[in-house]
Write an enzyme that holds these catalytic residues in place. Sequence first.
Site, PDB file in Angstrom:
ATOM      1  N   ASP A  79       0.825  -1.209   0.000  1.00 51.20           N
ATOM      2  CA  ASP A  79       0.000   0.000   0.000  1.00 51.20           C
ATOM      3  C   ASP A  79       0.858   1.258   0.000  1.00 51.20           C
ATOM      4  OD1 ASP A  79      -3.155  -0.633   1.416  1.00 51.20           O
ATOM      5  OD2 ASP A  79      -1.701  -2.192   0.949  1.00 51.20           O
ATOM      6  N   CYS A 120       0.420  -7.564   5.589  1.00 51.54           N
ATOM      7  CA  CYS A 120       0.015  -6.236   5.136  1.00 51.54           C
ATOM      8  C   CYS A 120      -1.466  -6.124   4.811  1.00 51.54           C
ATOM      9  CB  CYS A 120       0.894  -5.793   3.976  1.00 51.54           C
ATOM     10  SG  CYS A 120       2.572  -5.434   4.549  1.00 51.54           S
ATOM     11  N   ASP A 121      -1.823  -4.885   4.432  1.00 53.12           N
ATOM     12  CA  ASP A 121      -3.198  -4.388   4.464  1.00 53.12           C
ATOM     13  C   ASP A 121      -4.241  -5.285   3.831  1.00 53.12           C
ATOM     14  OD1 ASP A 121      -1.190  -2.326   4.735  1.00 53.12           O
ATOM     15  OD2 ASP A 121      -2.830  -0.910   4.804  1.00 53.12           O
ATOM     16  N   LYS A 122      -4.016  -5.757   2.613  1.00 52.29           N
ATOM     17  CA  LYS A 122      -5.008  -6.586   1.932  1.00 52.29           C
ATOM     18  C   LYS A 122      -4.590  -8.045   1.920  1.00 52.29           C
ATOM     19  CE  LYS A 122      -6.710  -2.650   1.389  1.00 52.29           C
ATOM     20  NZ  LYS A 122      -5.646  -2.070   2.199  1.00 52.29           N
ATOM     21  N   CYS A 193       4.197  -1.717   8.991  1.00 50.00           N
ATOM     22  CA  CYS A 193       4.506  -0.367   9.458  1.00 50.00           C
ATOM     23  C   CYS A 193       4.292  -0.226  10.958  1.00 50.00           C
ATOM     24  CB  CYS A 193       3.654   0.655   8.707  1.00 50.00           C
ATOM     25  SG  CYS A 193       3.957   0.659   6.931  1.00 50.00           S
ATOM     26  N   GLU A 446      -7.245   4.729  -1.143  1.00 47.87           N
ATOM     27  CA  GLU A 446      -7.173   5.431   0.145  1.00 47.87           C
ATOM     28  C   GLU A 446      -6.845   6.907  -0.085  1.00 47.87           C
ATOM     29  OE1 GLU A 446      -5.655   1.802   3.041  1.00 47.87           O
ATOM     30  OE2 GLU A 446      -4.225   3.312   2.391  1.00 47.87           O
ATOM     31  N   SER A 472      -6.377   5.327   5.117  1.00 50.17           N
ATOM     32  CA  SER A 472      -5.363   4.498   5.746  1.00 50.17           C
ATOM     33  C   SER A 472      -5.606   4.473   7.246  1.00 50.17           C
ATOM     34  CB  SER A 472      -3.973   5.077   5.459  1.00 50.17           C
ATOM     35  OG  SER A 472      -3.012   4.503   6.323  1.00 50.17           O
TER      36      SER A 472
END
Length: 561
Positions: A79, A120-122, A193, A446, A472
């Site tokens: 991302d 991570c995000d997805k 992160c 985002e 985000s």
Amino acid sequence: MRRSEKILQRPDFSFNRSVYKSMGFSNNDLRKPMIGIANSWSELVPGSYSLKNVGEAVKRGILAAGGTPVEFGIIGACDGTAQGNEGMKYILPTRDCIANDVETMVQAHQLDGIVLLGSCDKIVPGLLMAAARLDLPAIVVPAGPMLGGREFDGRPSDLTSMSEGCGMLKAGKIGEDELNDLEDSCGPTCGSCSFYGTANTMCCVAEALGMVLTGGALIPAVYAERTRMAAATGEAIVNLVNKGITSRDIINEKSLENAIRVLNATGGSTNGVLHLLAIARELGISSTVMLDKFKKIGESTPLVAKVNPASKYNMEDFYHAGGIPQVMREIEQKLNVEVMTVSSNTLAEELNKKTYGKINREVIKTIDEPFSTFGGIAIVEGNLAPNGGITKPSAIKKEMHLFKGVAKCFNSEEEAEEAILAKEIQPNDVLVIRYEGPKGGPGMREMYKAMKYLYGLGLAESTAIITDGRFSGTNNGCFVGHISPEASECGPIALVEDGDEITINIPCGEITLHVDDETLSQRKQKWIKPKKEIPSGILRLYAKLASSANEGASMVIDEEE
């Protein structure tokens, strides 16, 4: 008989056996449970960079417990690299691609169980969707968060500090030398992160669902404990296969309620709503049922943890403060503790285990003295969002929970960012960023950079952003995302004009466009959908099949079709 045994019997399936033997597998290997390891390792994503070593530790655990590990790769996009450019349109669609890839590999090879590696995000939501869909023994292993960087703007820096720094540079608050130095020091290690964004939120949600070994979500990527946990997971998956405990024994309505509780109790990312809706869909649980749960649970769940961006503390601090197990202990009276976890123990049994270390009450509060009496995620509805929108009270200053301003409309993220950097935004403006929804984007980008630029320019506490796109997990300021119906479907957000008054009332769960119905009807009759070129491939497929944000924004083929 195990699934793999059925396709590895002699003599009918000797061909299948020879396929494995061509890669060096022995007769003894082929007698054991065949455990897949779906690994999103790459050299493109810091949250995946350490997963090669994590995968090796998982293999050791599988072998020690009497299984045969078989590893395969899956995609996983960053991302961060995709923020603020066309790449972000591809990020959310990867969630469905990942779920489909895992399903395909597990079913094509009739594996007995699966260990899912990602951070991570997805990636993590895609892995959980696959687990829920397959209903086989499955465990998620996160890579763990990175450590925080050097201090910047009064707190340890992280990768998002760069966007804030760009805004500060534009405002003349810092020079290029300081910004360049920050670039070298804000991400000192690999890992997801160091703030509580979507990546770490979904790792924590996976633990709250019971799909990660207790305490495993937040061990930093560079800690030796992360390797030990990975090996323990390898042993645990073989145990699940032997006991016949599958993912749907663990992911169900009760554990989804626990996940919503933890999401609210920790002030996690608004994207968590989108992903839990998509995971629930795999189980056949409707979005209506889930959104009702979000409303009720959010109202009755106190915020007991605050982490960056809601405070100065990063994920390493959260881990040392007790992490998700301690959060769950604080709100245990509100949890469904009888649910099963991947340890093959109930949640109650896991939470009753002895704890070590000292709880940091600046990071994790008690249920009796929380940061706030309501949760970190809120659903708002009104004539601007008939099917709802999502906001994050824990990342918004209390005095901004009621915000009234004047609309300034943009038909893309780029238009809004150009206006911000050109200093065309004034206090009391409500930036309306539309045609960024699941279908309209396509890909539901985002609005991360827009929020960060406002912060850097000192406008974060005097403006708001509303969008049919997403935010985000690191964003703060006043914002509402996931507005449904989206603009490309002629939702009310498409009918807003510059100068319209908008009120965001988080305590009342309302978002209101102060324009009468007759005027909106007239605007609707004149509405023309902006033309947008959509490249062939996954984006065109996603634009055609994506459900609305209030239904999880996953690719769905209607039953009738």
